[in-house]
Scaffold this motif. Sequence first.
Motif, mmCIF file in Angstrom:
data_model
loop_
_atom_site.group_PDB
_atom_site.id
_atom_site.type_symbol
_atom_site.label_atom_id
_atom_site.label_comp_id
_atom_site.label_asym_id
_atom_site.label_seq_id
_atom_site.Cartn_x
_atom_site.Cartn_y
_atom_site.Cartn_z
ATOM 1 N N ALA A 1 0.774 -1.165 -0.072
ATOM 2 C CA ALA A 1 0.037 -0.073 0.020
ATOM 3 C C ALA A 1 0.937 1.341 0.125
ATOM 4 O O ALA A 1 0.262 2.454 -0.173
ATOM 5 C CB ALA A 1 -0.941 -0.023 1.247
ATOM 6 N N VAL A 2 2.088 1.097 0.231
ATOM 7 C CA VAL A 2 3.045 2.268 0.425
ATOM 8 C C VAL A 2 3.738 2.519 -1.006
ATOM 9 O O VAL A 2 4.393 1.660 -1.614
ATOM 10 C CB VAL A 2 4.030 2.352 1.544
ATOM 11 N N GLN A 3 3.553 3.664 -1.587
ATOM 12 C CA GLN A 3 4.393 3.967 -2.892
ATOM 13 C C GLN A 3 5.491 5.016 -2.493
ATOM 14 O O GLN A 3 5.083 5.998 -1.862
ATOM 15 C CB GLN A 3 3.528 4.578 -4.092
ATOM 16 N N ASN B 1 0.614 6.388 1.198
ATOM 17 C CA ASN B 1 -0.235 5.237 1.802
ATOM 18 C C ASN B 1 -1.256 5.447 0.741
ATOM 19 O O ASN B 1 -2.408 6.164 1.055
ATOM 20 C CB ASN B 1 -0.727 5.279 3.435
ATOM 21 N N LYS B 2 -1.451 4.320 -0.012
ATOM 22 C CA LYS B 2 -2.461 4.264 -0.938
ATOM 23 C C LYS B 2 -3.971 3.620 -0.427
ATOM 24 O O LYS B 2 -4.788 3.377 -1.047
ATOM 25 C CB LYS B 2 -2.112 3.844 -2.344
ATOM 26 N N SER B 3 -3.789 3.004 0.813
ATOM 27 C CA SER B 3 -4.561 1.986 1.357
ATOM 28 C C SER B 3 -5.673 2.934 2.084
ATOM 29 O O SER B 3 -5.365 4.036 2.517
ATOM 30 C CB SER B 3 -3.955 1.038 2.178
ATOM 31 N N ASP B 4 -6.881 2.084 2.507
ATOM 32 C CA ASP B 4 -7.934 2.667 3.487
ATOM 33 C C ASP B 4 -7.488 2.779 4.947
ATOM 34 O O ASP B 4 -8.406 3.040 5.634
ATOM 35 C CB ASP B 4 -9.128 2.096 3.052
ATOM 36 N N ARG B 5 -6.173 2.089 5.331
ATOM 37 C CA ARG B 5 -5.782 1.837 6.704
ATOM 38 C C ARG B 5 -4.491 2.373 7.024
ATOM 39 O O ARG B 5 -3.690 2.545 6.050
ATOM 40 C CB ARG B 5 -5.813 0.358 6.956
ATOM 41 N N ILE C 1 20.843 6.347 6.205
ATOM 42 C CA ILE C 1 19.799 7.060 7.210
ATOM 43 C C ILE C 1 18.581 6.122 7.267
ATOM 44 O O ILE C 1 17.990 5.769 6.334
ATOM 45 C CB ILE C 1 19.657 8.461 6.631
ATOM 46 N N ARG C 2 17.765 6.084 8.488
ATOM 47 C CA ARG C 2 16.758 5.304 8.596
ATOM 48 C C ARG C 2 15.657 6.253 9.173
ATOM 49 O O ARG C 2 15.944 6.827 10.075
ATOM 50 C CB ARG C 2 16.685 4.155 9.490
ATOM 51 N N LEU C 3 14.886 6.445 8.488
ATOM 52 C CA LEU C 3 13.545 7.122 8.966
ATOM 53 C C LEU C 3 12.351 6.118 9.491
ATOM 54 O O LEU C 3 11.940 5.425 8.961
ATOM 55 C CB LEU C 3 12.933 7.960 7.743
ATOM 56 N N LEU C 4 12.130 6.412 10.698
ATOM 57 C CA LEU C 4 10.968 5.658 11.384
ATOM 58 C C LEU C 4 9.911 6.327 11.626
ATOM 59 O O LEU C 4 9.803 7.446 12.307
ATOM 60 C CB LEU C 4 11.639 5.223 12.831
ATOM 61 N N ILE C 5 8.683 5.969 10.927
ATOM 62 C CA ILE C 5 7.466 6.648 11.180
ATOM 63 C C ILE C 5 6.662 5.674 11.746
ATOM 64 O O ILE C 5 6.149 4.425 11.390
ATOM 65 C CB ILE C 5 7.006 6.675 9.759
ATOM 66 N N PRO C 6 6.075 6.012 13.221
ATOM 67 C CA PRO C 6 4.869 5.263 14.117
ATOM 68 C C PRO C 6 3.807 4.890 13.195
ATOM 69 O O PRO C 6 3.288 3.678 13.323
ATOM 70 C CB PRO C 6 5.036 5.853 15.107
ATOM 71 N N SER C 7 3.205 5.741 12.368
ATOM 72 C CA SER C 7 2.020 5.659 11.668
ATOM 73 C C SER C 7 1.847 6.667 10.522
ATOM 74 O O SER C 7 2.189 7.732 10.736
ATOM 75 C CB SER C 7 0.799 6.017 12.844
ATOM 76 N N LEU C 8 1.425 6.011 9.257
ATOM 77 C CA LEU C 8 1.205 6.865 8.258
ATOM 78 C C LEU C 8 -0.193 6.708 8.005
ATOM 79 O O LEU C 8 -0.877 5.610 7.723
ATOM 80 C CB LEU C 8 2.084 6.409 6.928
ATOM 81 N N ALA C 9 -0.851 7.841 8.059
ATOM 82 C CA ALA C 9 -2.611 7.728 7.780
ATOM 83 C C ALA C 9 -2.826 7.243 6.478
ATOM 84 O O ALA C 9 -2.310 7.517 5.565
ATOM 85 C CB ALA C 9 -3.060 9.062 8.349
ATOM 86 N N ALA C 10 -4.137 6.687 6.368
ATOM 87 C CA ALA C 10 -4.680 6.402 5.182
ATOM 88 C C ALA C 10 -4.903 7.128 4.363
ATOM 89 O O ALA C 10 -5.052 8.582 4.832
ATOM 90 C CB ALA C 10 -6.191 5.683 5.491
ATOM 91 N N LYS C 11 -4.590 6.990 2.989
ATOM 92 C CA LYS C 11 -4.654 7.920 1.792
ATOM 93 C C LYS C 11 -3.993 9.430 2.245
ATOM 94 O O LYS C 11 -4.274 10.315 1.832
ATOM 95 C CB LYS C 11 -6.103 8.238 1.787
#
Length: 186
Positions: free
Chosen positions: A45-47, A92-96, A164-174
Amino acid sequence: MKGVSLASLGAIALVATIPFFSQIPGVPHVWQSQAIAQNRQPQGAVQLRLDVEKQVVAQDQQGKQVKTWVALKGQATVTPGDVLRYTLNAENKSDRPIKNLNLDQPIPRGMRYILKSATVPDNGKITYSIDGGRTFVDNPTVKVTLPNGAVELRPAPATAYTNIRLLIPSLAAKSTLKATYQTQVR
């Protein structure tokens, strides 16, 4: 003189490859490297898209330096000392929402990471590797042996940074996030 060619690939693990070629007239020296936008957790779901811009410094009519960014597309030329800004867009192309997204960015060979240039959204965290991406920490250090034989830990120099590492706890839907970092051509 170093040439850069960019080829976008619409894949999650590999979005853009940037080979850098160096050739000295009369002496064939060719080296190449890659800049890769990658997600260690395969989530369809992630592009990801990686864009690269070169900093251009000019003088305005009053003689003041003006810095602008010019997108590198197709064939482009960079020389030692040039500053490049990488922009990583993760959509995030998904609905979640997507949880615990790790985006790893190798620093291309022939480039030096510009310390403290990385930016990530407020909910994200940036860590760094100096061992080719095997381990990541907030502030890399190296052991330095002093003239008296004592060993001391010091901040790693910019030339030691490999990833480099980017840590993202949450990426909202759409939704889309944007992170940037800069390197300098050695």
